[in-house]
Each structure stands twice: as structure tokens, then as C-alpha cells.
Design an enzyme around this catalytic site. Structure first.
Site, PDB file in Angstrom:
ATOM      1  N   LYS A 157       0.850  -1.179   0.000  1.00 51.88           N
ATOM      2  CA  LYS A 157       0.000   0.000   0.000  1.00 51.88           C
ATOM      3  C   LYS A 157       0.892   1.236   0.000  1.00 51.88           C
ATOM      4  CE  LYS A 157       0.781   1.967   3.322  1.00 51.88           C
ATOM      5  NZ  LYS A 157       2.044   2.549   3.832  1.00 51.88           N
ATOM      6  N   TYR A 245      -4.228   4.038   6.658  1.00 52.38           N
ATOM      7  CA  TYR A 245      -4.671   3.106   7.714  1.00 52.38           C
ATOM      8  C   TYR A 245      -5.941   3.612   8.384  1.00 52.38           C
ATOM      9  CZ  TYR A 245      -0.273   0.639   7.256  1.00 52.38           C
ATOM     10  OH  TYR A 245       0.768  -0.089   6.756  1.00 52.38           O
TER      11      TYR A 245
HETATM   12  P1  NDP Z   1      12.490   1.909   2.112  1.00 54.01           P
HETATM   13  O1  NDP Z   1      12.930   3.211   1.558  1.00 54.01           O
HETATM   14  O2  NDP Z   1      13.113   1.446   3.387  1.00 54.01           O
HETATM   15  O3  NDP Z   1      12.718   0.759   1.029  1.00 54.01           O
HETATM   16  C1  NDP Z   1      12.371   0.925  -0.312  1.00 54.01           C
HETATM   17  C2  NDP Z   1      13.310   0.095  -1.171  1.00 54.01           C
HETATM   18  O4  NDP Z   1      12.872   0.231  -2.505  1.00 54.01           O
HETATM   19  C3  NDP Z   1      14.749   0.568  -1.159  1.00 54.01           C
HETATM   20  O5  NDP Z   1      15.491   0.042  -0.107  1.00 54.01           O
HETATM   21  C4  NDP Z   1      15.240   0.084  -2.502  1.00 54.01           C
HETATM   22  O6  NDP Z   1      15.581  -1.286  -2.381  1.00 54.01           O
HETATM   23  C5  NDP Z   1      13.997   0.136  -3.379  1.00 54.01           C
HETATM   24  N1  NDP Z   1      14.033   1.284  -4.283  1.00 54.01           N
HETATM   25  C6  NDP Z   1      14.114   1.184  -5.640  1.00 54.01           C
HETATM   26  N2  NDP Z   1      14.165   2.387  -6.201  1.00 54.01           N
HETATM   27  C7  NDP Z   1      14.120   3.290  -5.199  1.00 54.01           C
HETATM   28  C8  NDP Z   1      14.164   4.707  -5.163  1.00 54.01           C
HETATM   29  N3  NDP Z   1      14.247   5.418  -6.298  1.00 54.01           N
HETATM   30  N4  NDP Z   1      14.122   5.317  -3.971  1.00 54.01           N
HETATM   31  C9  NDP Z   1      14.029   4.602  -2.840  1.00 54.01           C
HETATM   32  N5  NDP Z   1      13.976   3.255  -2.802  1.00 54.01           N
HETATM   33  C10 NDP Z   1      14.036   2.600  -3.988  1.00 54.01           C
HETATM   34  O7  NDP Z   1      10.915   2.002   2.245  1.00 54.01           O
HETATM   35  P2  NDP Z   1       9.944   1.076   3.105  1.00 54.01           P
HETATM   36  O8  NDP Z   1      10.488  -0.281   3.202  1.00 54.01           O
HETATM   37  O9  NDP Z   1       9.595   1.754   4.362  1.00 54.01           O
HETATM   38  O10 NDP Z   1       8.624   1.097   2.190  1.00 54.01           O
HETATM   39  C11 NDP Z   1       8.560   0.368   0.989  1.00 54.01           C
HETATM   40  C12 NDP Z   1       7.092   0.128   0.614  1.00 54.01           C
HETATM   41  O11 NDP Z   1       6.449  -0.584   1.662  1.00 54.01           O
HETATM   42  C13 NDP Z   1       6.263   1.386   0.414  1.00 54.01           C
HETATM   43  O12 NDP Z   1       5.292   1.141  -0.570  1.00 54.01           O
HETATM   44  C14 NDP Z   1       5.554   1.575   1.749  1.00 54.01           C
HETATM   45  O13 NDP Z   1       4.343   2.307   1.660  1.00 54.01           O
HETATM   46  C15 NDP Z   1       5.321   0.141   2.133  1.00 54.01           C
HETATM   47  N6  NDP Z   1       5.256  -0.057   3.590  1.00 54.01           N
HETATM   48  C16 NDP Z   1       4.226  -0.793   4.071  1.00 54.01           C
HETATM   49  C17 NDP Z   1       4.103  -0.997   5.420  1.00 54.01           C
HETATM   50  C18 NDP Z   1       3.003  -1.824   5.927  1.00 54.01           C
HETATM   51  O14 NDP Z   1       2.841  -1.885   7.149  1.00 54.01           O
HETATM   52  N7  NDP Z   1       2.251  -2.512   5.087  1.00 54.01           N
HETATM   53  C19 NDP Z   1       5.048  -0.404   6.377  1.00 54.01           C
HETATM   54  C20 NDP Z   1       6.159   0.290   5.744  1.00 54.01           C
HETATM   55  C21 NDP Z   1       6.224   0.455   4.401  1.00 54.01           C
HETATM   56  P3  NDP Z   1      16.975  -1.855  -2.977  1.00 54.01           P
HETATM   57  O15 NDP Z   1      18.058  -1.046  -2.348  1.00 54.01           O
HETATM   58  O16 NDP Z   1      16.956  -3.264  -2.585  1.00 54.01           O
HETATM   59  O17 NDP Z   1      16.886  -1.639  -4.467  1.00 54.01           O
END
Ligand code: NDP
Length: 418
Positions: A157, A245
Site C-alpha cells: 500500500k 490506515y
Molecule cells: P524503504 O525506503 O526502506 O525501502 C524501499 C526500497 O525500494 C529501497 O530500499 C530500494 O531497495 C527500493 N528502491 C528502488 N528504487 C528506489 C528509489 N528510487 N528510492 C528509494 N527506494 C528505492 O521504504 P519502506 O520499506 O519503508 O517502504 C517500501 C514500501 O512498503 C512502500 O510502498 C511503503 O508504503 C510500504 N510499507 C508498508 C508498510 C506496511 O505496514 N504494510 C510499512 C512500511 C512500508 P533496494 O536497495 O533493494 O533496491
């Protein structure tokens, strides 16, 4: 010398010339004489205490796309609690990180992909499901490509920044004949499911109004908050990230879809965090039955995670309502306040397993693309209502039955029995 198990030795001593024996237990006080074969021999299927989990080779193979905070801290560890899924592949723009994570989880080096060679997952039969856990602006692209590669998709989401992207994702799933599920973990969480049941069963009396608040303080030093403060990447501000949420809870607790919306947005113009995205959103949803929801989200306050449902006879409070690991559910009435004391379960594993079960049974997930699309439409309508300063009508033909809202309730029954 061969070691002989005492039980087998006893059986040998009892063995008669006819090639069969009388079981030691059968010679006991009851006097019954049950004949058992002298050699190892198959017996009928015993009654099972609980459904069998899928064995390692029968589990659906999952690829995780984006190794960020949420993937690494919550979802990947939850595969250990899943009964139907196994992690088989990783997709990341950081090969070193991916290798380190792969080493930890036993993912083969050949099953590590980058964003450039992502489409090669089509050739990998070990991958059944792709989990998209990237910033929202990237959801549609990777979801559609995964579906076109013949894989089922769990997408985080908010589903996408625009309704057009949501439509394209849903159409891609239909075209491919694959499942698309949006990761609304709270809808697979025990306290939330119990709250839905209590409201549906009228245990609060007639439902009057709902409140839900989700907010926290964003930190622009944190990489995971940097994209959250960029409109193009995040789709919106606090509303798209955590206000969703509050919105989703208002919909599943009421069991209805809003018909009128009003809202206001409040951001400190001097705070650099809110150059592109909003801070505080206050929104009010009116439902067909007359139930009202007063909801909020914020990016500049202490953490808040709360939902209440106020009925004619009792008030249900969840705080935290949608946390990762801690939930509280209490009901207050003229007889006092009762804490339900439900045990915690792994909602992430429940969510993963729900999609696996839907794939195996060929059924639509509880939170399909249409559920994610409804929230995106509503969030955009909330922005519009705030801009206009008016109460706006909202029309949709999206509906859910009591059965749909309570899918997954078996987890609550299991926790109550445990
Ligand atoms: P992060 O920034 O920690 O992780 C995102 C990952 O996406 C990065 O580590 C990277 O992985 C990849 N990525 C690829 N391109 C980009 C870019 N241009 N900029 C940033 N990251 C990029 O975010 P979150 O883990 O907090 O969130 C990720 C998703 O999960 C979102 O959609 C968020 O809304 C969702 N989420 C859902 C939650 C829930 O409870 N359901 C809670 C938290 C987040 P890599 O380095 O491996 O390429």
C-alpha cells in the site's frame, strides 16, 4: 553389536511361531487381544489435529522486490512463520546487499535480480509470486511487469499514486489470469478482525461514529523518509503513507463505503519537510447508514495509532490499532471496561498465506486490486475536498459483504482456543 530398541526387543520376545504376535499392550488389564503385524506395516490415516502446512517442496516460491526497511525487518523474517510460502528470489538495485540477504535466507545466487534484468523472472519457474515493496510511484510498473511475466503479485500500500495506474494494474492481472492482492496487513490481523466481528454482530449496539488517527514524526535524515517527502515518489504525504490506515479502518470497521467527504489540510509552510507533501490531514467520511468517521493523519507529531468505534451501547477502542507487533482491543459500556486480551499473531505471515491459499484455490484475495483502488480514489477525493473547502459527494459501486469483511477470522478462533 547391534543396538535394539527396548520396545522392538519386547515385541521379538513375544513373537509366536505363526508369524504374528500379541501386542504387549493388548495383553493388559482390558484383556482385549489385538493382532498387529510383526513387521513394519502401513496403518490408516490418523485424524489430523490441524490442517497440514505445505511441505517445503509444495510451498509457493516468492520473490521480494526492494530490500528496504519494511522488507528486511518485517516481511522477510515472517516467511519463517508462513505455512505456504518460501522465499526463493530477491530483486534489488544493490547487489551487495542482496547477496548478504540471500546468504542469510539461503536464496541461490542465480535467483538474485536487479531492476535492469527484472523481466528475466519470467524464465524462473521457481517464482510463483512477486512481492512489490518499492516506493509507491514504482508499484504499477513492477506489478504489471511481474504479472506479464506470469507471476501472481502482492503489492504494498498505497497501491499507486493515480487511479489510472490502479486500473492498469487490475487490467494486467485480468489479462494475465493472475492474482493481484494489495498488502493491507491489518485486514489479516486478529484484533482488527475481532473488532469487525463485534461491530457486525451488533455487540456495540447501533454503530454511530468511528475515529481513527495515524501519525508520526518524519525524519528527513532517514532514507526511507526521504522519498516519503517527495510527492512524485510517494503519491502524497501523510495521507498516502499512514492516513491510509485511518481510511481503510473506517471502511472495514463500518463495513460501508463513504458517500460524502469533507477534509482540511494543515502544513507549516516554513517546515522544509512539507515543501512537496502535506503534513496534517483531517477528514470526515459519511456512510450510507448515517455512520460518520472522523479520521486524521500527520507527519510531524509523536506517534499515534488509534481507532475507536462508538455504538449506542458500547465503545470499542484499539490502541495501538495497526501496529506491527502490539495491539490492544477494549470495550467500554455501562458495566465498565473489558480488555479482550487476544494473543498476538504474525499478521505478515497471515497476509502471505492468504494470497497463497487464494492462488491454490483460485479465489479472489480479500484485499484485491479493487480494494487498493478504492482507497486511492478516496484519498484523491479527500485532497479535492480539502482544496474546495466543501463537502463532496463520493460515488462508487465497490461493496463488501459481512463474509468478505470477516474472511480470515479463523485466526481469531484459533487464538482464542490456544
Ligand atoms: P524503504 O525506503 O526502506 O525501502 C524501499 C526500497 O525500494 C529501497 O530500499 C530500494 O531497495 C527500493 N528502491 C528502488 N528504487 C528506489 C528509489 N528510487 N528510492 C528509494 N527506494 C528505492 O521504504 P519502506 O520499506 O519503508 O517502504 C517500501 C514500501 O512498503 C512502500 O510502498 C511503503 O508504503 C510500504 N510499507 C508498508 C508498510 C506496511 O505496514 N504494510 C510499512 C512500511 C512500508 P533496494 O536497495 O533493494 O533496491
Amino acid at each position: 553389536m547391534n543396538a535394539v530398541a527396548p520396545d522392538l526387543l519386547r515385541r521379538r520376545l513375544l513373537q509366536g511361531a505363526g508369524g504374528s504376535l500379541l501386542a504387549a499392550s493388548a495383553l493388559g488389564a482390558a484383556g482385549a487381544q489385538t493382532r498387529v503385524p510383526e513387521r513394519a506395516s502401513g496403518q490408516p490415516m490418523p485424524e489430523l489435529a490441524r490442517p497440514l502446512p505445505a511441505g517445503p517442496q509444495r510451498r509457493l516460491g516468492w520473490a521480494v522486490v526492494g530490500l528496504g526497511n519494511f522488507a528486511l525487518n518485517q516481511m522477510l523474517p515472517s516467511f519463517a512463520d508462513s505455512k505456504h510460502a518460501r522465499l526463493v528470489a530477491l530483486v534489488s538495485g544493490n547487489r551487495d546487499k542482496a547477496r548478504e540477504v540471500a546468504g542469510h535466507y539461503g536464496v541461490e545466487d542465480d535467483n538474485i535480480y536487479g531492476y535492469d534484468d527484472f523481466d528475466r523472472i519470467a524464465e524462473n519457474d521457481a517464482i510463483d509470486v512477486v512481492y512489490i515493496v518499492l516506493p509507491p510511484a514504482l508499484h504499477a510498473d513492477y506489478t504489471i511487469r511481474a504479472l506479464e511475466a506470469g507471476k501472481h503479485v502482492l503489492c504494498e500500500k498505497p497501491m499507486a499514486p493515480t487511479v489510472a495506474e490502479c486500473d492498469a494494474m487490475i487490467e494486467a492481472a485480468d489479462r494475465a489470469g493472475r492474482k493481484l492482492m494489495i498488502a493491507y496487513r491489518a485486514q489479516y490481523q486478529a484484533h482488527n478482525l475481532e473488532a469487525i466481528r463485534m461491530i457486525q454482530d451488533g455487540e456495540l449496539g447501533a454503530l454511530k461514529y468511528i475515529t481513527s488517527a495515524h501519525s508520526r514524526n518524519t525524519n528527513p535524515e532517514e532514507p526511507a523518509d526521504q522519498w516519503r517527502l517527495q510527492k512524485e515518489m510517494a503519491g502524497g504525504g501523510s495521507l498516502f503513507d499512514i492516513g491510509i490506515y485511518s481510511l481503510n479502518a473506517a471502511r472495514y470497521l463500518s463495513g460501508e463505503e463513504p458517500v460524502r467527504i469533507s477534509a482540511s489540510i494543515h502544513s507549516d509552510a516554513s517546515d522544509p519537510r512539507f515543501r512537496e507533501v502535506e503534513d496534517l490531514v483531517l477528514f470526515r467520511l459519511e456512510f450510507p447508514s448515517g455512520v460518520i468517521a472522523n479520521c486524521s493523519s500527520g507527519f510531524s507529531t509523536a506517534s499515534m495509532n488509534r481507532a475507536t468505534a462508538v455504538g449506542a451501547d458500547a465503545v470499542l477502542t484499539m490502541e495501538p490499532a495497526t501496529d506491527y507487533y502490539r495491539h490492544s482491543l477494549s470495550v467500554s459500556s455501562k458495566d465498565g471496561t473489558r480488555e479482550l486480551g487476544l494473543r498476538e499473531d504474525n499478521q505478515f505471515a497471515q497476509e502471505i498465506d492468504h494470497l497463497c491459499e487464494c492462488i491454490r484455490a483460485d479465489t479472489t484475495p480479500k484485499t484485491p486490486g479493487a480494494e487498493g483502488r478504492q482507497d486511492v480514489r478516496l484519498m484523491l477525493a479527500i485532497y479535492e475536498a480539502a482544496r474546495s473547502g466543501r463537502t463532496m459527494p463520493f460515488e462508487s459501486d465497490y461493496r463488501r459483504s459481512r463474509e468478505e469483511l470477516l474472511r480470515g477470522y479463523a485466526i481469531v478462533e484459533a487464538l482464542k482456543q490456544a
